[in-house]
Scaffold this active site. Structure first.
Site, PDB file in Angstrom:
ATOM      1  N   ASP A 149      23.919  50.041  44.968  1.00 25.01           N
ATOM      2  CA  ASP A 149      23.751  51.253  45.770  1.00 25.01           C
ATOM      3  C   ASP A 149      25.107  51.933  45.943  1.00 25.01           C
ATOM      4  O   ASP A 149      25.477  52.754  45.127  1.00 25.01           O
ATOM      5  CB  ASP A 149      23.009  50.994  47.088  1.00 25.01           C
ATOM      6  CG  ASP A 149      23.433  49.724  47.792  1.00 25.01           C
ATOM      7  OD1 ASP A 149      24.627  49.395  47.793  1.00 25.01           O
ATOM      8  OD2 ASP A 149      22.568  49.071  48.378  1.00 25.01           O
ATOM      9  N   ARG A 163      12.499  37.038  49.586  1.00 27.05           N
ATOM     10  CA  ARG A 163      13.043  36.849  48.232  1.00 27.05           C
ATOM     11  C   ARG A 163      11.962  36.387  47.250  1.00 27.05           C
ATOM     12  O   ARG A 163      12.005  36.700  46.080  1.00 27.05           O
ATOM     13  CB  ARG A 163      14.149  35.795  48.229  1.00 27.05           C
ATOM     14  CG  ARG A 163      15.428  36.214  48.852  1.00 27.05           C
ATOM     15  CD  ARG A 163      16.515  35.147  48.622  1.00 27.05           C
ATOM     16  NE  ARG A 163      17.638  35.343  49.505  1.00 27.05           N
ATOM     17  CZ  ARG A 163      18.605  36.222  49.317  1.00 27.05           C
ATOM     18  NH1 ARG A 163      18.571  37.004  48.270  1.00 27.05           N
ATOM     19  NH2 ARG A 163      19.594  36.334  50.168  1.00 27.05           N
TER      20      ARG A 163
END
Length: 176
Positions: A101, A163
């Site tokens: 990001d 996850r």
């Protein structure tokens, strides 16, 4: 607070794209040995799945780097929690990351690893948010570009949860 997850990328689409990335990597590293640097913890699912489809000889090492903690945004402070076990000098190195990001963590990591004199150093990411980029980095292989959403699954977490989801989903936190 209630946590809701909306599926963004289905498992079968993830696997298909990972296979496509492996084809490109196999072509680019034909006749060479590739050293994968898996950035823990988030990219372990992606790195292991990708490695299954890479046909050139592969070695693998793991590094733990953090900038999030338990938050939903990067702190901007980068910590090396676990360094590599193997040297990089003269190796063809591919950093395998779960998501890019701001790019701060990867820019820092790439700069640090370049000092170890690999033959080459490239970056492969499962997800990319180019609109969030603060640091300039060159990503050689990208699975999916996504909007600026907080995502979980396939290795990505929120406070160590989610996850294990086999897909990528957008996490929304709603007040009760």
């Amino acid at each position: 607070m209630k946590e809701e997850i909306r599926v963004l990328i289905k498992e079968e689409d993830l696997i298909a794209r990972i296979k496509d990335l492996a084809v490109r990597i196999n072509q680019d590293y034909e006749g060479k040995q590739l050293h994968l640097v898996c950035v823990l913890k988030g990219s372990v699912f992606f790195a292991c799945e990708l490695a299954k489809y890479i046909t050139v000889p592969v070695t693998m090492d793991f590094m733990s780097v953090s900038s999030y903690g338990d938050a939903m945004t990067s702190s901007g402070s980068i910590t090396i929690n676990q360094d590599l076990d193997m040297g990089l000098q003269g190796r063809e190195v591919l950093i395998v990351e779960d998501i890019v990001d701001s790019g701060r963590t990867l820019a820092y990591l790439a700069h640090m690893l370049e000092k170890r004199e690999p033959a080459s150093l490239r970056i492969c990411t499962m997800l990319d948010k180019p609109q969030c980029r603060i640091s300039k980095i060159d990503v050689a292989y990208t699975g999916f570009e996504i909007e600026d959403l907080f995502v979980v699954g396939f290795g990505l977490d929120y406070s160590q949860k989610y996850r294990n989801l086999p897909y990528i989903g957008e996490l929304k936190i709603k007040e009760d």
